[in-house]
Write a protein that holds these residues in place. Structure first.
Motif, PDB file in Angstrom:
ATOM      1  N   LEU A 119       0.832  -1.212   0.000  1.00  0.00           N
ATOM      2  CA  LEU A 119       0.000   0.000   0.000  1.00  0.00           C
ATOM      3  C   LEU A 119       0.864   1.258   0.000  1.00  0.00           C
ATOM      4  CD1 LEU A 119      -2.776  -1.224   2.464  1.00  0.00           C
ATOM      5  CD2 LEU A 119      -3.031  -0.808   0.014  1.00  0.00           C
ATOM      6  N   MET A 120       1.991   1.217   0.703  1.00  0.00           N
ATOM      7  CA  MET A 120       2.894   2.376   0.701  1.00  0.00           C
ATOM      8  C   MET A 120       3.520   2.583  -0.682  1.00  0.00           C
ATOM      9  SD  MET A 120       3.005   4.096   3.548  1.00  0.00           S
ATOM     10  CE  MET A 120       4.606   4.906   3.697  1.00  0.00           C
ATOM     11  N   LEU A 145      -6.646  14.074  -7.585  1.00  0.00           N
ATOM     12  CA  LEU A 145      -7.776  13.170  -7.787  1.00  0.00           C
ATOM     13  C   LEU A 145      -7.501  12.175  -8.916  1.00  0.00           C
ATOM     14  CD1 LEU A 145     -10.735  12.385  -7.097  1.00  0.00           C
ATOM     15  CD2 LEU A 145     -11.418  13.893  -8.977  1.00  0.00           C
ATOM     16  N   THR A 152      -6.064   3.600  -8.053  1.00  0.00           N
ATOM     17  CA  THR A 152      -7.185   2.688  -7.798  1.00  0.00           C
ATOM     18  C   THR A 152      -7.334   1.712  -8.960  1.00  0.00           C
ATOM     19  OG1 THR A 152      -8.314   4.373  -6.498  1.00  0.00           O
ATOM     20  CG2 THR A 152      -9.674   2.582  -7.347  1.00  0.00           C
ATOM     21  N   ARG A 155      -4.522  -0.818  -8.760  1.00  0.00           N
ATOM     22  CA  ARG A 155      -4.760  -1.760  -7.664  1.00  0.00           C
ATOM     23  C   ARG A 155      -5.838  -2.781  -8.044  1.00  0.00           C
ATOM     24  NH1 ARG A 155      -4.969  -2.197  -1.966  1.00  0.00           N
ATOM     25  NH2 ARG A 155      -7.104  -2.303  -1.235  1.00  0.00           N
ATOM     26  N   LEU A 185     -18.305   5.244 -14.612  1.00  0.00           N
ATOM     27  CA  LEU A 185     -19.202   5.230 -13.436  1.00  0.00           C
ATOM     28  C   LEU A 185     -20.155   6.409 -13.489  1.00  0.00           C
ATOM     29  CD1 LEU A 185     -16.979   4.337 -10.330  1.00  0.00           C
ATOM     30  CD2 LEU A 185     -18.674   2.894 -11.452  1.00  0.00           C
TER      31      LEU A 185
ATOM     32  N   GLN B 115       1.476   5.794   8.629  1.00  0.00           N
ATOM     33  CA  GLN B 115       0.927   5.857   7.273  1.00  0.00           C
ATOM     34  C   GLN B 115       0.505   4.460   6.804  1.00  0.00           C
ATOM     35  OE1 GLN B 115       3.976   7.907   4.962  1.00  0.00           O
ATOM     36  NE2 GLN B 115       4.130   9.376   6.630  1.00  0.00           N
ATOM     37  N   GLU B 116       1.345   3.470   7.123  1.00  0.00           N
ATOM     38  CA  GLU B 116       0.998   2.095   6.754  1.00  0.00           C
ATOM     39  C   GLU B 116      -0.303   1.655   7.416  1.00  0.00           C
ATOM     40  OE1 GLU B 116       5.445   0.153   6.036  1.00  0.00           O
ATOM     41  OE2 GLU B 116       4.458  -0.100   7.970  1.00  0.00           O
ATOM     42  N   LEU B 119      -3.275   3.264   5.745  1.00  0.00           N
ATOM     43  CA  LEU B 119      -3.601   2.643   4.452  1.00  0.00           C
ATOM     44  C   LEU B 119      -4.278   1.292   4.650  1.00  0.00           C
ATOM     45  CD1 LEU B 119      -0.361   3.614   2.500  1.00  0.00           C
ATOM     46  CD2 LEU B 119      -2.667   4.513   2.111  1.00  0.00           C
ATOM     47  N   ALA B 123      -7.942   0.182   3.425  1.00  0.00           N
ATOM     48  CA  ALA B 123      -8.151  -1.054   2.658  1.00  0.00           C
ATOM     49  C   ALA B 123      -9.236  -1.902   3.320  1.00  0.00           C
ATOM     50  CB  ALA B 123      -6.837  -1.834   2.544  1.00  0.00           C
ATOM     51  N   GLU B 148     -13.542   0.503  -4.128  1.00  0.00           N
ATOM     52  CA  GLU B 148     -12.209   1.113  -4.154  1.00  0.00           C
ATOM     53  C   GLU B 148     -12.293   2.578  -4.589  1.00  0.00           C
ATOM     54  OE1 GLU B 148      -9.415  -0.169  -3.107  1.00  0.00           O
ATOM     55  OE2 GLU B 148      -9.973  -2.259  -2.849  1.00  0.00           O
ATOM     56  N   ALA B 149     -13.206   2.860  -5.514  1.00  0.00           N
ATOM     57  CA  ALA B 149     -13.384   4.249  -5.947  1.00  0.00           C
ATOM     58  C   ALA B 149     -13.879   5.100  -4.780  1.00  0.00           C
ATOM     59  CB  ALA B 149     -14.364   4.310  -7.121  1.00  0.00           C
ATOM     60  N   THR B 152     -11.093   5.861  -2.500  1.00  0.00           N
ATOM     61  CA  THR B 152     -10.272   6.923  -3.097  1.00  0.00           C
ATOM     62  C   THR B 152     -10.891   8.282  -2.786  1.00  0.00           C
ATOM     63  OG1 THR B 152      -9.579   5.443  -4.859  1.00  0.00           O
ATOM     64  CG2 THR B 152      -9.332   7.799  -5.270  1.00  0.00           C
ATOM     65  N   ARG B 155     -10.224   9.057   0.870  1.00  0.00           N
ATOM     66  CA  ARG B 155      -8.820   9.414   1.064  1.00  0.00           C
ATOM     67  C   ARG B 155      -8.535  10.838   0.573  1.00  0.00           C
ATOM     68  NH1 ARG B 155      -3.516   7.333   1.029  1.00  0.00           N
ATOM     69  NH2 ARG B 155      -2.391   7.924  -0.839  1.00  0.00           N
ATOM     70  N   VAL B 156      -8.964  11.115  -0.656  1.00  0.00           N
ATOM     71  CA  VAL B 156      -8.711  12.433  -1.258  1.00  0.00           C
ATOM     72  C   VAL B 156      -9.491  13.507  -0.497  1.00  0.00           C
ATOM     73  CG1 VAL B 156      -9.047  13.837  -3.344  1.00  0.00           C
ATOM     74  CG2 VAL B 156      -8.161  11.491  -3.530  1.00  0.00           C
ATOM     75  N   ARG B 160      -8.180  16.694   1.749  1.00  0.00           N
ATOM     76  CA  ARG B 160      -8.583  18.054   1.392  1.00  0.00           C
ATOM     77  C   ARG B 160      -9.201  18.760   2.612  1.00  0.00           C
ATOM     78  NH1 ARG B 160     -12.062  18.470  -4.149  1.00  0.00           N
ATOM     79  NH2 ARG B 160     -10.410  17.154  -5.019  1.00  0.00           N
ATOM     80  N   VAL B 178     -15.900  15.562  -3.973  1.00  0.00           N
ATOM     81  CA  VAL B 178     -14.883  14.698  -4.585  1.00  0.00           C
ATOM     82  C   VAL B 178     -15.553  13.548  -5.332  1.00  0.00           C
ATOM     83  CG1 VAL B 178     -12.875  13.230  -4.158  1.00  0.00           C
ATOM     84  CG2 VAL B 178     -13.162  15.339  -2.854  1.00  0.00           C
ATOM     85  N   GLU B 181     -16.641  14.847  -8.555  1.00  0.00           N
ATOM     86  CA  GLU B 181     -15.510  15.018  -9.473  1.00  0.00           C
ATOM     87  C   GLU B 181     -15.061  13.682 -10.055  1.00  0.00           C
ATOM     88  OE1 GLU B 181     -12.439  17.055  -7.254  1.00  0.00           O
ATOM     89  OE2 GLU B 181     -13.867  18.576  -6.595  1.00  0.00           O
ATOM     90  N   LEU B 182     -15.046  12.651  -9.207  1.00  0.00           N
ATOM     91  CA  LEU B 182     -14.610  11.327  -9.690  1.00  0.00           C
ATOM     92  C   LEU B 182     -15.588  10.788 -10.727  1.00  0.00           C
ATOM     93  CD1 LEU B 182     -12.353   9.087  -8.992  1.00  0.00           C
ATOM     94  CD2 LEU B 182     -14.255   7.906  -7.936  1.00  0.00           C
ATOM     95  N   VAL B 183     -16.873  10.883 -10.410  1.00  0.00           N
ATOM     96  CA  VAL B 183     -17.885  10.382 -11.343  1.00  0.00           C
ATOM     97  C   VAL B 183     -17.890  11.230 -12.634  1.00  0.00           C
ATOM     98  CG1 VAL B 183     -20.402  10.165 -11.640  1.00  0.00           C
ATOM     99  CG2 VAL B 183     -19.321   9.317  -9.566  1.00  0.00           C
ATOM    100  N   LEU B 185     -15.245  12.426 -14.105  1.00  0.00           N
ATOM    101  CA  LEU B 185     -14.013  12.292 -14.893  1.00  0.00           C
ATOM    102  C   LEU B 185     -14.347  11.767 -16.291  1.00  0.00           C
ATOM    103  CD1 LEU B 185     -11.323  10.687 -12.540  1.00  0.00           C
ATOM    104  CD2 LEU B 185     -11.386  13.041 -13.398  1.00  0.00           C
TER     105      LEU B 185
END
Lengths: 187, 187
Positions: A119-120, A145, A152, A155, A185, B115-116, B119, B123, B148-149, B152, B155-156, B160, B178, B181-183, B185
């Motif tokens: 993951l790191m 983003l 993602t 992964r 999506l 950090q590990e 993450l 997960a 997973e999305a 993301t 996380r993002v 922020r 966010v 924004e992801l959808v 893209l």
């Protein structure tokens, strides 16, 4: 098991994976890996910083390939298109080693420390992607983003690839499929 | 620093964060955290499995909130809509503690082990989301991709939110931004 590259680092990776599969990751020492590869522990540490790292050296090739692909992308490429080229480069760097990664996956899934390192490494690749996008004048927060979205895809696609029952599955094709699904999506 | 909840676990979190900020994570022992919180090390370990875990107890509330939100989502909600409700629940669980998370972020960014762990927690949340989607008859590979999305996005959006200069920024609103924004893209 086939050797996937000449030189001590390739022999060490092969020896490590074989021992991790035979005995388990925790039960294997660096000294044993080195001995099996016919080198000293000192040589091991010239190639790899610690016991975990021997399973993650592929990340360097992925990182370099991604950075190069992004720098060489057409000037008018969208951020997602640039990320797509970076994913192609990632596939190019590791996609010819499916047998290695399938076996490696068994080891990683059995050990939390290895999952953490993985993951790191992926987080580090996200930073490379975000930096590459910023160099192409994609501003934050968009750069971050898109970079995280691309990781993602890496992964999810990587897991799909190693888990596939079909030996002919191609990592590059798989990553492009997943990228298409992510971009497709809808809310 | 304000106390954000009564009881030993809240005092331990407060004590740990204060000490980590003052002395550094590595230089602080569990015994010192316990002493500062006015409890024994044994009490510490009744609440937290190890030294890292004291910074990650919020993940349990997020996990529970997400699972509940997904189970209670309308039957005709799309997978992304279900993920959106799960993100709302995540914001509900931790969004009132921005001061805590801003300070915590300083500690986490200074330490690779933390950090590990972060993450790994994320997960784990992805696994919860994927399982919740599968229970709603969203098949893989779609369930995995949407999960997973969504992580993301978490996380993002979380980064922020903690990085924002504005004290009034809302985690729930940020996560929805966010996600949009992801959808949104495009290739």
């Amino acid at each position: 098991m086939a050797r996937w590259e000449p030189g001590a680092d390739g022999r060490l990776r092969e020896a490590a994976l074989t021992l991790f599969l035979e005995r388990g990751y925790e039960e294997t020492t660096v000294a044993e890996i080195a001995q099996r590869a016919g080198v000293t522990a000192r040589t091991y540490f010239r190639h790899f910083a610690d016991k975990r790292e021997v399973l993650f050296s592929g990340a360097e090739g992925v990182r370099a390939g991604m950075a190069e692909a992004m720098a060489g992308a057409p000037a008018d490429a969208t951020p997602v298109a640039v990320a797509g080229l970076a994913l192609d480069a990632a596939a190019e760097a590791i996609g010819h080693r499916r047998d290695f990664y399938r076996q490696r996956q068994v080891v990683v899934e059995a050990n939390v420390e290895l999952q953490e390192r993985e993951l790191m490494k992926l987080a580090g690749l996200a930073d490379v992607l975000a930096a590459g996008l910023r160099e192409r004048d994609v501003p934050d927060p968009e750069a971050r983003l898109v970079a995280e979205a691309a990781i993602t895809v890496l992964r999810v696609g990587f897991h799909r690839w190693v888990a596939s029952a079909h030996d002919t599955v191609d990592l590059g094709v798989t990553l492009r499929e997943v990228l298409g699904e992510l971009v497709g999506l809808r809310g």
